[in-house]
Structure formats: structure tokens, C-alpha cells
Design a protein around this motif. Structure first.
Motif, PDB file in Angstrom:
ATOM      1  N   PRO A 566      -7.583  -7.495 -10.615  1.00 44.46           N
ATOM      2  CA  PRO A 566      -7.690  -8.717  -9.806  1.00 44.46           C
ATOM      3  C   PRO A 566      -7.080  -8.534  -8.419  1.00 44.46           C
ATOM      4  O   PRO A 566      -6.168  -7.726  -8.228  1.00 44.46           O
ATOM      5  CB  PRO A 566      -6.907  -9.748 -10.628  1.00 44.46           C
ATOM      6  N   LYS A 567      -7.573  -9.323  -7.452  1.00 42.25           N
ATOM      7  CA  LYS A 567      -7.037  -9.253  -6.077  1.00 42.25           C
ATOM      8  C   LYS A 567      -5.543  -9.567  -6.055  1.00 42.25           C
ATOM      9  O   LYS A 567      -4.806  -9.024  -5.237  1.00 42.25           O
ATOM     10  CB  LYS A 567      -7.772 -10.242  -5.174  1.00 42.25           C
ATOM     11  N   TYR A 568      -5.118 -10.440  -6.955  1.00 40.03           N
ATOM     12  CA  TYR A 568      -3.707 -10.826  -6.983  1.00 40.03           C
ATOM     13  C   TYR A 568      -2.812  -9.606  -7.210  1.00 40.03           C
ATOM     14  O   TYR A 568      -1.702  -9.525  -6.676  1.00 40.03           O
ATOM     15  CB  TYR A 568      -3.496 -11.872  -8.078  1.00 40.03           C
ATOM     16  N   ALA A 569      -3.296  -8.643  -7.990  1.00 40.38           N
ATOM     17  CA  ALA A 569      -2.521  -7.418  -8.229  1.00 40.38           C
ATOM     18  C   ALA A 569      -2.292  -6.670  -6.918  1.00 40.38           C
ATOM     19  O   ALA A 569      -1.196  -6.149  -6.654  1.00 40.38           O
ATOM     20  CB  ALA A 569      -3.245  -6.519  -9.231  1.00 40.38           C
ATOM     21  N   LEU A 570      -3.314  -6.639  -6.054  1.00 38.58           N
ATOM     22  CA  LEU A 570      -3.172  -5.940  -4.777  1.00 38.58           C
ATOM     23  C   LEU A 570      -2.305  -6.726  -3.799  1.00 38.58           C
ATOM     24  O   LEU A 570      -1.613  -6.139  -2.973  1.00 38.58           O
ATOM     25  CB  LEU A 570      -4.553  -5.659  -4.187  1.00 38.58           C
ATOM     26  N   GLU A 571      -2.361  -8.062  -3.887  1.00 37.33           N
ATOM     27  CA  GLU A 571      -1.460  -8.872  -3.058  1.00 37.33           C
ATOM     28  C   GLU A 571      -0.010  -8.556  -3.403  1.00 37.33           C
ATOM     29  O   GLU A 571       0.832  -8.350  -2.512  1.00 37.33           O
ATOM     30  CB  GLU A 571      -1.740 -10.360  -3.271  1.00 37.33           C
ATOM     31  N   LEU A 572       0.290  -8.523  -4.712  1.00 35.64           N
ATOM     32  CA  LEU A 572       1.658  -8.227  -5.142  1.00 35.64           C
ATOM     33  C   LEU A 572       2.056  -6.803  -4.770  1.00 35.64           C
ATOM     34  O   LEU A 572       3.197  -6.542  -4.365  1.00 35.64           O
ATOM     35  CB  LEU A 572       1.783  -8.445  -6.648  1.00 35.64           C
ATOM     36  N   LEU A 573       1.125  -5.881  -4.899  1.00 38.33           N
ATOM     37  CA  LEU A 573       1.411  -4.485  -4.549  1.00 38.33           C
ATOM     38  C   LEU A 573       1.717  -4.359  -3.051  1.00 38.33           C
ATOM     39  O   LEU A 573       2.595  -3.583  -2.652  1.00 38.33           O
ATOM     40  CB  LEU A 573       0.206  -3.615  -4.919  1.00 38.33           C
ATOM     41  N   THR A 574       1.019  -5.145  -2.237  1.00 47.59           N
ATOM     42  CA  THR A 574       1.260  -5.129  -0.797  1.00 47.59           C
ATOM     43  C   THR A 574       2.658  -5.662  -0.475  1.00 47.59           C
ATOM     44  O   THR A 574       3.379  -5.093   0.367  1.00 47.59           O
ATOM     45  CB  THR A 574       0.187  -5.968  -0.074  1.00 47.59           C
ATOM     46  N   ILE A 575       3.038  -6.746  -1.145  1.00 46.56           N
ATOM     47  CA  ILE A 575       4.384  -7.303  -0.929  1.00 46.56           C
ATOM     48  C   ILE A 575       5.447  -6.296  -1.366  1.00 46.56           C
ATOM     49  O   ILE A 575       6.449  -6.081  -0.663  1.00 46.56           O
ATOM     50  CB  ILE A 575       4.538  -8.625  -1.700  1.00 46.56           C
ATOM     51  N   TYR A 576       5.228  -5.661  -2.493  1.00 46.15           N
ATOM     52  CA  TYR A 576       6.177  -4.662  -2.987  1.00 46.15           C
ATOM     53  C   TYR A 576       6.312  -3.503  -1.992  1.00 46.15           C
ATOM     54  O   TYR A 576       7.427  -3.059  -1.674  1.00 46.15           O
ATOM     55  CB  TYR A 576       5.729  -4.144  -4.351  1.00 46.15           C
ATOM     56  N   ALA A 577       5.171  -3.025  -1.477  1.00 47.91           N
ATOM     57  CA  ALA A 577       5.195  -1.915  -0.510  1.00 47.91           C
ATOM     58  C   ALA A 577       6.015  -2.301   0.716  1.00 47.91           C
ATOM     59  O   ALA A 577       6.822  -1.506   1.223  1.00 47.91           O
ATOM     60  CB  ALA A 577       3.765  -1.545  -0.103  1.00 47.91           C
ATOM     61  N   TRP A 578       5.822  -3.520   1.200  1.00 47.24           N
ATOM     62  CA  TRP A 578       6.558  -3.974   2.392  1.00 47.24           C
ATOM     63  C   TRP A 578       8.048  -4.143   2.083  1.00 47.24           C
ATOM     64  O   TRP A 578       8.895  -3.713   2.863  1.00 47.24           O
ATOM     65  CB  TRP A 578       5.959  -5.296   2.871  1.00 47.24           C
ATOM     66  N   GLU A 579       8.377  -4.748   0.943  1.00 48.29           N
ATOM     67  CA  GLU A 579       9.784  -4.956   0.581  1.00 48.29           C
ATOM     68  C   GLU A 579      10.528  -3.632   0.480  1.00 48.29           C
ATOM     69  O   GLU A 579      11.645  -3.485   0.990  1.00 48.29           O
ATOM     70  CB  GLU A 579       9.884  -5.691  -0.757  1.00 48.29           C
ATOM     71  N   GLN A 580       9.914  -2.667  -0.181  1.00 42.62           N
ATOM     72  CA  GLN A 580      10.578  -1.391  -0.431  1.00 42.62           C
ATOM     73  C   GLN A 580      10.503  -0.440   0.760  1.00 42.62           C
ATOM     74  O   GLN A 580      11.375   0.414   0.924  1.00 42.62           O
ATOM     75  CB  GLN A 580       9.947  -0.718  -1.662  1.00 42.62           C
ATOM     76  N   GLY A 581       9.427  -0.604   1.600  1.00 42.63           N
ATOM     77  CA  GLY A 581       9.207   0.382   2.653  1.00 42.63           C
ATOM     78  C   GLY A 581       9.567  -0.067   4.047  1.00 42.63           C
ATOM     79  O   GLY A 581       9.835   0.765   4.915  1.00 42.63           O
ATOM     80  N   SER A 582       9.580  -1.374   4.289  1.00 40.63           N
ATOM     81  CA  SER A 582       9.858  -1.861   5.628  1.00 40.63           C
ATOM     82  C   SER A 582      10.830  -3.028   5.602  1.00 40.63           C
ATOM     83  O   SER A 582      11.977  -2.905   6.006  1.00 40.63           O
ATOM     84  CB  SER A 582       8.551  -2.280   6.329  1.00 40.63           C
ATOM     85  N   GLY A 583      10.367  -4.179   5.162  1.00 40.91           N
ATOM     86  CA  GLY A 583      11.205  -5.369   5.129  1.00 40.91           C
ATOM     87  C   GLY A 583      11.353  -6.050   6.474  1.00 40.91           C
ATOM     88  O   GLY A 583      12.044  -7.066   6.583  1.00 40.91           O
TER      89      GLY A 583
END
Length: 720
Positions: A566-583
Motif C-alpha cells: 500500500p502507498k501508506y507503507a511508502l509514506e511511512l518509509l519516507t518519514i522514517y528515512a527523513w527521521e533517521q537520515g536528516s531530520g
């Protein structure tokens, strides 16, 4: 048919009833008469046979090109090419040096072999300004063929090698030839390219070419634009927006005219014959797509931008706007096609791509919000007026609620909490009746309020959802809505606070004791899902839009190959990538995009969760979470609802997305402004309870770390 007097051709495309009339218009006025076409076909075959028998030069092959070869010939008069491959032309430079000499040999041969008596059509041969033309005419049709001697760049191969294009570039530089001058050498590729497209698409091309003819008659000073550019633009529109053999012609012409309106943003090319793997070819293509728009590259020759005259495009833009206003008198859809694709947009221009093509207009968003507020108020105040059931609240969810709406075709949820749904089980058993009542009341709302709502009847005998669309005629943007009845599980929860652990204990107990699917009751937690995303920085929401747009491109390509996550999985993955990689509120969009795709490529290692709404403090919730985190990867837990694993393990075909992600990493969207590969953030693929601050026994956390190492080793062996 060839002996009948032709019908007089109208001076404009029928616009009053385009859906019913356009196909008949094409058949009646634009396609050549069958009898005339056969006469010209037979005459051309005779000429080709004679060329093969020539004694002064050795012909290895003759390819019929131009509109004739593409099967896009308009009635009355059209064009074609005869590309004659000569054995003496062994290189591109030979073609440049010997072209005029061989043209004169061909001219002399055709003049003296007395073909006229053998032909089914009248033949005229003209040599003008160093160019040779053969015109074949019947009573109601004529086609002018330009004769083009050429070096056979393909030989016996079906596809060109990178070396062929390297040699092409070297020859262009050495002979100072114009870009595209050697395109005729790839005439076989052009023939194959158009042969692989359906007849109805070629009918749409006829309509576009006829429209262009009308523009030329009206604007006598219109600078010349190759009709080939418009043919390729039409193919692009169909490939990106439709792809079906049978389609509505009116939707196609609207789409093409809409793209012409956006000519300053047009950047179109194909990778069927060349791609980015070879450095020389990559540099050629990157140089082209970085040049001023419009850019439409010949699918056969990357040096050939067939849309060079911007003045002509600006005049055509005004004509397109006028014709679209006629076609849109009775509003109808067009295909959702962008003037430039994401994959060919250089990394440093992704922010502009999002702004231009993915962000909805403020005016449209305001209209949507107003319309939704009206519907929500109506549901709360008017539904179930004669029943003990009452609407407690209606909550905006989905993309509209989270602030990640795309410009076209986004989704939103209206979750309706009613007093009659007082438990998870009652939501399952009673929501069909709730839907029926809401549908009836929404139809009343549609009649009373000033906006367009199109209802879609559910395919299910026992509907679980009511679907409709809100559209804007002015902006041609839409959002799809689902009305979903739900149990108010959060009850006295206040925004910004953490839900009571009891909410999750009850849900987990039901999940364990029944056959419900994980995430079945996620609608009950819509406010938590919404708040998790809506509070994020604007640029992160734009990155989510970009990832969703990428996902839609993949979905279109892969829909018949397997079920995607589902698209929601990619939305969450995007948030996770930003939290862990940039913030950071401001970050490099291309780096964020690449990081998400890198995580998708490593989907078999993903184990991601959050503890913002539930955590490891309550024993029942903790034991359940520990079980969830040991499932087959990927694991991505819904931060609002722990039974919802949107990673899904083996449930969805992540491998299809991973394959697409790998292919995309070679595209220009991951090349920065200096021509270097875009970097990505260093983000762990798996979390452990300890990494999220859970105070568990060290052995427990080590167990998860060991599990992660096992998966890493397993994947390493598999890749090896």
C-alpha cells in the motif's frame, strides 16, 4: 472508393458531440481512401524493386519512412521518405561526403528506367536544391517521398549498440553535421517503433496532424514545425496516460492539446533504443534534457531534438487553448500526463518538479477543504435525524487529511464516527446500514450545495465504503473520497496526548481471538494517522508527494505482474528515512528520494516501528509488539495501530518495487547539477526495542539484533 468524389473536409474538428463524432470524422475525412492507398502502395513497391535492380549503385535495403512508413498519412496530400541503404556507404561520414553524388545516380536511374508505364499511380521526379523527391498521385491522393541515400547503421542487428551511438556522436563532431542529420540511418527503428502501436493511436495522430494543418492555414506566418514532433508527442501522451488499444479519442486530443499548452515544460524521450548505461550516450541525453524546453527527442537518434522552434510552440499554445475551450464545453476527462516525466528530471530540479506538477493549487485546496467541511457538517447535523443513531464526528483522513494530496487523482477518507458503532465488532456488522443512510443523505447534499460530486456505486453486495469524487472544472484537479463508518475507539482522547493502553489491549485481544486481518480497524485511529504526518515539515510532505508519484508510475507499469504494497507503507518509509537520515526542515530532495529507493531495494531487511502512540510499558502491548517485530521482513508497523503491519512480509510483491528502484537509480533524477550521482542518507534498515528507548532485558534486545544480523547474512549469501 477511389472512383467516388470526395466529401468536402470541414474546416474544424467537431466539438459539439466529440465522443460520438470524432471517430466518424476521422474515418470520413482524414484516412486516405482505401483504393487510392492501394494504388500508391503498388506503385511504390514497383519503384523499390527497380532500385534493387540498379547497376550504377548497389542497394542493400529500402525502408519506407515518414508519415507513409508510420501509417499516419492524411487524405489528399501527405509525405513519406524512401531511405535507400547503399553498400558504398560504410560509415556516417561516407553518407555526408557521397550523398549528392549518389542522389544524382538515383535520379538518372529513375529517369531512364521508364517506370511510368508500369506504375498504378502517376509519378513525378523532382531534383531541387540538392534534394530528390518522388511524387506519387492518384485521383484523390498524392504522397511526396523524399529520397534519402543512407549508411545502414544497424546492419543485421535489430537494436543499435552503444558503439553505434558513440560513432554517431564522433561523426557529427568531425563533419560538423547538424544534430539529427544522420537520423535516416535508423529508419528501420522508426518503422518498428510505430508498428508496435495500435491503429487507433494512429487515428489520434491523424486528428492531431489535421488540427496542426488548420493552425497553419490560419496562421500563415507560422514557423515550420515537423509534424513528426506532434506525432511523437501524441505517442507519449497515449503511453503515459492510457496505453489501451481502445480508448476515447476525445480524451486523447484533449491530452495532447493540454501538453501543447505546457510546451515550455515539455521534455519527452524514450529509452527503447538508447539509455543511460553508456557514458557517451548518457552525456548526449543529459545535454539534451538540460537544454531549453520544449525537448522531444527522436526515439531512434538521441542527438535529434525534433521540437526546436519555440516561437511556433507559443503560437500553437494559443490555438490549443482556444480549441480546448470548445472541447470542454461539455466537461470530460483527459489523461493524467505530465509534460516532463520524473525520471528525466535532473536531481537539482526535483523541487521545481514537485511545485509545477505535484502540488495542488491553493485555490483548489481551499475549494476541497470548503466542500469537505460542508459534507462533514451535513453528515453530523442531518444524518440519522429520525433515528437514535447520531454522528459524533466526521474526520478527514487520507492524503487530504495528512496534507500530502497530489495535484491529480489523490485520495481522502471521511471517517464517520456514529453512536451505534460502540465496539470493534459492531463496526463489522452494522456499517453497511450506516453506508446506505449516508449515501441517501449525501445525494441530498449534492443537490443542495454548489460543487460537483460524482458517486460511484460499490461493486460489493454488502458495501463497506461509499466512494465519490470532488472535482474542479476550472483547475481539472480531483480528489477521490471514501466515506468510512467507524467505532470511536479513542473516545475521550485529546489531540497531542497518548491514547490509553487499554485501547490497544482491547484491540490486541480481539485480534488474537478472531480471524480479523491486521489493520482491519485502522479507520478507528484515523486522527492518530493524520496527526503523525500533518505535523511534519512542508518539504517532507513534498517528498512524500514525490514518492507517491513514483509509486503511481510503478503501479501503472506493474499492475498486471503482482500486488504492490500500500502507498501508506511508502509514506511511512519516507518519514522514517527523513527521521533517521536528516531530520531537518530543509534538506536535499534528491537525496531523500534516493534514500527511500535504497530502503525499498533492501526491503528484506526492513523492521520499522514508532512508539509515539503505543510502547513497551504495558505487558500485553509489549508482548504483542515483540511478536510483531519477529515476523517475516519487511515489517513496517502503523504508528497509530500496532496490528497493522503495512510492510506485510511476503503478503505483497516488494521485489517488483525493488527492481524498479534499482532501474531508476540510473536515471537523471539521481544526477545532480554538476553531473555527479546523488548521495543518500545513511539509514539503518532495522530498529530494535532498545534503539527506541524501551527498557527491556538486554537479552531481548540482543535477540532482535541477532535476528537482524541473520537476515543481513542470509541476504548477503543470496546476493553472492
Amino acid at each position: 472508393m477511389g472512383n467516388l468524389a470526395p466529401s468536402s473536409v470541414p474546416t474544424s474538428i467537431p466539438t459539439s458531440r466529440p465522443t460520438q463524432e470524432l471517430e466518424a470524422f476521422i474515418q470520413k475525412f482524414l484516412r486516405p481512401y482505401e483504393g487510392c492507398q492501394k494504388q500508391i502502395d503498388n506503385a511504390l513497391d514497383t519503384i523499390c524493386a527497380a532500385l534493387h535492380e540498379a547497376e550504377e549503385f548497389l542497394v542493400t535495403d529500402v525502408v519506407k519512412g515518414g508519415s507513409y512508413g508510420r501509417e499516419t498519412v492524411l487524405r489528399d496530400h501527405s509525405d513519406g521518405t524512401l531511405v535507400i541503404f547503399i553498400s558504398d556507404l560504410q560509415t556516417f561520414t561516407d553518407q555526408k561526403k557521397m550523398r549528392y553524388e549518389i542522389l544524382h545516380k538515383i535520379w538518372n536511374w529513375l529517369k531512364h528506367c521508364q517506370l511510368e508505364r508500369k506504375l498504378a499511380a502517376k509519378m513525378d521526379i523532382v531534383m531541387s536544391h540538392g534534394r530528390l523527391f518522388i511524387q506519387l498521385s492518384t485521383r484523390w491522393q498524392s504522397i511526396t517521398f523524399e529520397v534519402l541515400p543512407a549508411f545502414d547503421a544497424l546492419g543485421l542487428s535489430e537494436k543499435p549498440s552503444p558503439w553505434t551511438y558513440q560513432e554517431l556522436k564522433r561523426s557529427l563532431d568531425m563533419t560538423k553535421a547538424s544534430p539529427g542529420e544522420f537520423s535516416v540511418c535508423f529508419a528501420k527503428l522508426q518503422q518498428n517503433f510505430f508498428n508496435n502501436h495500435p491503429r487507433k493511436l494512429k487515428d489520434l495522430i491523424l486528428l492531431v496532424k489535421y488540427w496542426y494543418q488548420q493552425c497553419q492555414k490560419k496562421l500563415r506566418a507560422l514557423p515550420l514545425l515537423s509534424s513528426y514532433a506532434l506525432e511523437l508527442l501524441t505517442v507519449y501522451a497515449w503511453e503515459q496516460g492510457c496505453g489501451a488499444e481502445d480508448f476515447e479519442i476525445v480524451e486523447g486530443i484533449r491530452t495532447v492539446l493540454g501538453l501543447i499548452k505546457q510546451s515550455r515544460q515539455l521534455c519527452v524521450y524514450w529509452t527503447v533504443n538508447y539509455n543511460f548505461e553508456d557514458e557517451t550516450v548518457r552525456n548526449i541525453v543529459l545535454g539534451q534534457i538540460r537544454s531549453p524546453r520544449p525537448v522531444i527527442l527522436d526515439p531512434m537518434d538521441p542527438t535529434n531534438n525534433v521540437s526546436k522552434d519555440n516561437t511556433c510552440w507559443q503560437l500553437l499554445k494559443k490555438e490549443a487553448e482556444m480549441w480546448l475551450s470548445c472541447l470542454n464545453e461539455s466537461p470530460g476527462p483527459s489523461w493524467n500526463v505530465l509534460p516532463a516525466s520524473l525520471q528525466e528530471t535532473p536531481g537539482h530540479r526535483l523541487d521545481k518538479f514537485i511545485k509545477d506538477f505535484l502540488q495542488p493549487s491553493e485555490a483548489f485546496l481551499n475549494r476541497i477543504h470548503k466542500a469537505v467541511d460542508i459534507i462533514c457538517s451535513f453528515l453530523k447535523e442531518n444524518c440519522f435525524r429520525y433515528s437514535t443513531t447520531k454522528v459524533q464526528k466526521a474526520v478527514k483522513g487520507g492524503s487530504a487529511g495528512k496534507g500530502t494530496t497530489l495535484k491529480t487523482g489523490s485520495d481522502a477518507d471521511l471517517v464517520v464516527f456514529t453512536t451505534s458503532l460502540n465496539s470493534y465488532t459492531s463496526q463489522n456488522t452494522e456499517r453497511c446500514d450506516i453506508i446506505k443512510e449516508i449515501r441517501k443523505q449525501l445525494e441530498v447534499c449534492q443537490q443542495q450545495e454548489k460543487f460537483e460530486v460524482r458517486f460511484e456505486i460499490s461493486k460489493w453486495k454488502a458495501p463497506r465504503v461509499l466512494s465519490f469524487s470532488l472535482k474542479s472544472k476550472e483547475f481539472h484537479e480531483s480528489v477521490n473520497f471514501d466515506v468510512l463508518p467507524a467505532f470511536n475507539a479513542l473516545d475521550k482522547w485529546k489531540p497531542g496526548s497518548t491514547p490509553s493502553p487499554k485501547v490497544y489491549r482491547d484491540l490486541i485481544c480481539l485480534y488474537k481471538s478472531s480471524n480479523i486481518v491486521g489493520g482491519e480497524f485502522s479507520t478507528c485511529f484515523t486522527e492518530l494517522q493524520r496527526d503523525f504526518i500533518i505535523s511534519r515539515p512542508t518539504k517532507l510532505k513534498d517528498l512524500i508527494r514525490l514518492v507517491k508519484h513514483w509509486y503511481k508510475q510503478c503501479e501503472k507499469k506493474l499492475k498486471k505482474k503482482g500486488s504492490l504494497p500500500p502507498k501508506y507503507a511508502l509514506e511511512l518509509l519516507t518519514i522514517y528515512a527523513w527521521e533517521q537520515g536528516s531530520g531537518l526542515a530543509d534538506f536535499d530532495t534528491a537525496e531523500g528520494f534516493r534514500t527511500v529507493l535504497e530502503l525499498i531495494r533492501r526491503y528484506q531487511q526492513l523492521c520499522i516501528f514508532w512508539t509515539v502512540n503505543y510502547n513497551f510499558e504495558d505487558a500485553i502491548v509489549r508482548d504483542f509488539l515483540l511478536t510483531q517485530l519477529q515476523k517475516t521482513r519487511p515489517v513496517i508497523l502503523d504508528p497509530a495501530e500496532p496490528t497493522g503491519d503495512v510492510g506485510g512480509g511476503d503478503r505483497w510483491c516488494w521485489y517488483l518495487l525493488a527492481k524498479e528502484a534499482t532501474e531508476w537509480l540510473s536515471f537523471p533524477c539521481f544526477i545532480d547539477g554538476a553531473g555527479h550521482p546523488v548521495q543518500f542518507w545513511k539509514v539503518p534498515t532495522a530498529q530494535t526495542p532498545g534503539s527506541c528507548g524501551a527498557r527491556l532485558h538486554p537479552v531481548v534486545d540482543e535477540m532482535f539484533s541477532f535476528r537482524s544480523r541473520q537476515i543481513l547474512n542470509k541476504n548477503a549469501r543470496r546476493n553472492f
